[in-house]
Design a protein around this motif. Structure first.
Motif, mmCIF file in Angstrom:
data_model
loop_
_atom_site.group_PDB
_atom_site.id
_atom_site.type_symbol
_atom_site.label_atom_id
_atom_site.label_comp_id
_atom_site.label_asym_id
_atom_site.label_seq_id
_atom_site.Cartn_x
_atom_site.Cartn_y
_atom_site.Cartn_z
ATOM 1 N N ASP A 156 -4.174 1.057 6.297
ATOM 2 C CA ASP A 156 -4.518 0.974 4.874
ATOM 3 C C ASP A 156 -3.319 0.555 4.034
ATOM 4 N N SER A 157 -2.152 1.115 4.354
ATOM 5 C CA SER A 157 -0.935 0.761 3.618
ATOM 6 C C SER A 157 -0.565 -0.696 3.838
ATOM 7 N N ILE A 158 -0.759 -1.190 5.072
ATOM 8 C CA ILE A 158 -0.454 -2.592 5.383
ATOM 9 C C ILE A 158 -1.396 -3.517 4.607
ATOM 10 N N LYS A 159 -2.672 -3.155 4.556
ATOM 11 C CA LYS A 159 -3.653 -3.992 3.850
ATOM 12 C C LYS A 159 -3.350 -4.087 2.365
ATOM 13 N N ARG A 160 -2.749 -3.039 1.802
ATOM 14 C CA ARG A 160 -2.376 -3.086 0.384
ATOM 15 C C ARG A 160 -1.183 -3.997 0.138
ATOM 16 N N GLN A 161 -0.382 -4.232 1.183
ATOM 17 C CA GLN A 161 0.842 -5.007 1.019
ATOM 18 C C GLN A 161 0.642 -6.500 1.277
ATOM 19 N N VAL A 162 -0.235 -6.851 2.214
ATOM 20 C CA VAL A 162 -0.422 -8.258 2.584
ATOM 21 C C VAL A 162 -1.897 -8.581 2.742
ATOM 22 N N LYS A 163 -2.240 -9.853 2.493
ATOM 23 C CA LYS A 163 -3.633 -10.284 2.654
ATOM 24 C C LYS A 163 -3.973 -10.512 4.121
ATOM 25 N N ASP A 164 -3.071 -11.180 4.840
ATOM 26 C CA ASP A 164 -3.312 -11.448 6.258
ATOM 27 C C ASP A 164 -2.777 -10.278 7.093
ATOM 28 N N SER A 165 -3.411 -9.133 6.922
ATOM 29 C CA SER A 165 -2.917 -7.918 7.566
ATOM 30 C C SER A 165 -3.077 -7.952 9.079
ATOM 31 N N VAL A 166 -4.043 -8.720 9.570
ATOM 32 C CA VAL A 166 -4.274 -8.788 11.018
ATOM 33 C C VAL A 166 -3.103 -9.488 11.718
ATOM 34 N N HIS A 167 -2.735 -10.674 11.212
ATOM 35 C CA HIS A 167 -1.594 -11.417 11.763
ATOM 36 C C HIS A 167 -0.312 -10.581 11.634
ATOM 37 N N PHE A 168 -0.137 -9.993 10.465
ATOM 38 C CA PHE A 168 1.023 -9.158 10.161
ATOM 39 C C PHE A 168 1.134 -8.007 11.166
ATOM 40 N N SER A 169 0.048 -7.259 11.338
ATOM 41 C CA SER A 169 0.045 -6.087 12.216
ATOM 42 C C SER A 169 0.234 -6.477 13.672
ATOM 43 N N ALA A 170 -0.437 -7.552 14.085
ATOM 44 C CA ALA A 170 -0.385 -7.972 15.488
ATOM 45 C C ALA A 170 1.032 -8.340 15.913
ATOM 46 N N THR A 171 1.715 -9.137 15.088
ATOM 47 C CA THR A 171 3.074 -9.552 15.468
ATOM 48 C C THR A 171 4.060 -8.389 15.381
ATOM 49 N N ALA A 172 3.952 -7.572 14.333
ATOM 50 C CA ALA A 172 4.886 -6.454 14.165
ATOM 51 C C ALA A 172 4.765 -5.449 15.310
ATOM 52 N N VAL A 221 13.634 -12.057 11.336
ATOM 53 C CA VAL A 221 14.174 -13.329 10.833
ATOM 54 C C VAL A 221 13.149 -14.448 10.984
ATOM 55 N N MET A 222 12.449 -14.483 12.116
ATOM 56 C CA MET A 222 11.480 -15.548 12.354
ATOM 57 C C MET A 222 10.203 -15.373 11.531
ATOM 58 N N GLU A 223 9.969 -14.148 11.047
ATOM 59 C CA GLU A 223 8.710 -13.891 10.342
ATOM 60 C C GLU A 223 8.872 -13.805 8.829
ATOM 61 N N HIS A 224 10.095 -13.577 8.344
ATOM 62 C CA HIS A 224 10.248 -13.242 6.928
ATOM 63 C C HIS A 224 9.954 -14.404 5.986
ATOM 64 N N ASN A 225 9.917 -15.631 6.478
ATOM 65 C CA ASN A 225 9.582 -16.774 5.615
ATOM 66 C C ASN A 225 8.115 -17.165 5.681
ATOM 67 N N GLN A 226 7.330 -16.433 6.451
ATOM 68 C CA GLN A 226 5.896 -16.712 6.513
ATOM 69 C C GLN A 226 5.263 -16.520 5.132
ATOM 70 N N ALA A 227 4.157 -17.228 4.904
ATOM 71 C CA ALA A 227 3.533 -17.207 3.571
ATOM 72 C C ALA A 227 3.160 -15.792 3.137
ATOM 73 N N TYR A 228 2.617 -14.989 4.057
ATOM 74 C CA TYR A 228 2.166 -13.646 3.660
ATOM 75 C C TYR A 228 3.339 -12.708 3.359
ATOM 76 N N MET A 229 4.544 -13.092 3.751
ATOM 77 C CA MET A 229 5.717 -12.282 3.431
ATOM 78 C C MET A 229 6.170 -12.493 1.987
ATOM 79 N N GLN A 230 5.670 -13.532 1.337
ATOM 80 C CA GLN A 230 6.072 -13.835 -0.030
ATOM 81 C C GLN A 230 5.097 -13.264 -1.057
#
Length: 468
Positions: A156-172, A221-230
């Motif tokens: 729930d906290s991740i979904k509040r922070q980013v729209k693409d929470s699935v991609h975000f959660s999977a890689t992290a 470093v490889m993920e921080h420039n992704q669109a959902y990180m902005q």
């Protein structure tokens, strides 16, 4: 009575028997190898049906091949029993590490983690770092159970922070968890590699921990420039109740992991037991001490504490033991093969034939080993199987490369394979919980990171080999 005597309880009882025999041999000067082998065979017979089809086939092939190899130098009851139990200590370790679920549940540390995130972690970049650190930390003691815990309490906290929470959660989660297998006491990989290469866990730990932490930095470093990180996080008005001890509770979780590692090192340095048995004993002691301290904190609220403890212990009996011993039949099979190969005439012949070829490869072998582990994982062969087989063959050749470097190369290859293979357990679990295809989680979202990690970590391994 019929409810007590069933296949599941017999299986759990046999697994518990393996743990008790292992602990008994530490304090009593008795050799219980044949009894241990009988329990291991029982666990294998009852547990093999719960393995995936590929694991079932691999287990049977390794077991039969191991007995066949052993027959080249003569089969005795003692040699067969020793072969069967040669990797049972890994199973015992994993079962004991699942005990950490008891204090984690009793202390309600899941809530502490969630509240800390709500209070102090803001924005996609901070969230990504926090999720990776929590996953990496918990994976050191809870193994696969970490994934479900992290995704359930932080989703729930991740979904509040980013729209693409699935991609975000999977890689992290996949990157942090698999990087944890480089060094974690709760992971089987490092101990299997230690067993195959004869490089002690104490010697492997620091280089592997450094590679794991470097991997976490690289992942960010490889993920921080992704669109959902902005993206700007969604602001939600929440009346978060800050309770005294919330931060201390989170600190207790960190201290438990540190205590486990320190006690393990102390036991090893004082030669109380082998590397694996030292971690097993340390894990058991930390769980007992941690749970006792939690009961003292409750003070006069024992009427509330006891039911929670009973529920956690019951959950361990029904789920924790089975989870810890989920790969027990495979370790019996691969252990039989490894011991049989080591004591066979085939080993000598293979060494004579392949040593000139491998010697000619020289340093290229360091790069070739992890690539082979990754490639065979893509066709469904588990990294544990390929690591054991490749490692045993290479170590039998007594080539000039350092055993530590070979061990690090195998470990790096297994990490990349865990992330890239759609058949890997971690990928399957993450894909199922996030409702996305395994191929998307593994290859589509992780191949770039794996490629860069493979090259950078191998360079790091060569440098670390010069130091350690």
């Amino acid at each position: 009575m019929q409810r007590l005597i069933n296949k599941e309880n017999i299986y759990r009882g046999l697994v518990a028997g393996l743990v008790l025999i292992q602990l008994l041999e530490l304090v009593v000067p008795l050799k219980l190898t044949i009894l241990d082998a009988c329990f291991a065979i029982g666990v294998t017979i009852l547990g093999i049906s719960s393995l995936s089809r590929s694991f079932q086939i691999a287990t049977l092939i390794f077991f039969v091949a191991g007995l066949g190899l052993l027959s080249t130098t003569g089969v005795t009851l003692a040699s067969v029993a020793t072969a069967i139990v040669s990797m049972v200590d890994i199973v015992v370790l994993l079962v004991v590490m699942q005990l950490f679920l008891i204090p984690v549940t009793v202390g309600n540390y899941q809530t502490a983690v969630e509240k800390f995130m709500q209070d102090h972690v803001h924005g996609p970049k901070q969230t990504y770092t926090f999720v990776m650190l929590v996953t990496h930390l918990l994976s050191s003691i809870l193994s696969m159970g970490t994934v479900a815990i992290v995704l359930s309490i932080l989703s729930d906290s991740i979904k509040r922070q980013v729209k693409d929470s699935v991609h975000f959660s999977a890689t992290a989660v996949t990157r942090a968890f698999t990087l944890g297998t480089l060094w974690a006491p709760g992971a089987a990989t490092i101990f299997l590699i230690s067993s195959v290469t004869k490089v002690s866990w104490t010697r492997l730990f620091i280089p592997c921990l450094i590679l794991g932490l470097l991997g976490l930095v690289l992942a960010y470093v490889m993920e921080h420039n992704q669109a959902y990180m902005q993206e700007t996080p969604t602001t939600v008005n929440q009346d978060v109740q800050r309770k005294n001890g919330t931060h201390a509770s989170l600190l207790e979780l960190v201290l438990a992991v540190v205590a486990l590692l320190m006690l393990s090192f102390v036991l090893m340095e004082n030669k109380v037991a082998s590397s694996m048995d030292s971690v097993t004993l340390a894990g058991l002691l930390i769980v007992l001490i941690w749970t006792s301290l939690l009961s003292f904190k409750r003070g006069n609220k024992m009427a509330v504490f006891n039911p929670i403890l009973k529920k956690a212990a019951t959950s361990y009996w029904h789920q924790g033991i089975a989870s810890g011993a989920s790969l027990a039949p495979f370790f019996v099979g691969i252990g039989t093969f490894t011991y049989g190969f080591q004591h066979s005439t085939i080993s000598t012949q293979l060494t004579t034939t392949l040593t000139p070829l491998f010697s000619h490869l020289g340093w290229w072998l360091v790069l070739l080993v992890p690539i082979i582990v990754v490639l065979v994982s893509l066709i469904g062969i588990h990294p544990l199987a390929s690591v054991a087989l490749i490692g045993k063959v290479i170590m039998a050749m007594h080539i000039s490369l350092s055993p530590l470097l070979i061990a690090l190369s195998l470990n790096i290859g297994s990490v990349a394979a865990y992330m890239l293979s759609p058949f890997a357990g971690i990928v399957m679990i993450v894909a199922t919980l996030l409702n996305v295809g395994p191929g998307t989680v593994s290859i589509r979202w992780n191949w770039k990171f794996c490629s860069v990690f493979l090259l950078t970590s191998l360079i790091g391994a060569v440098l670390l080999n010069l130091v350690f």
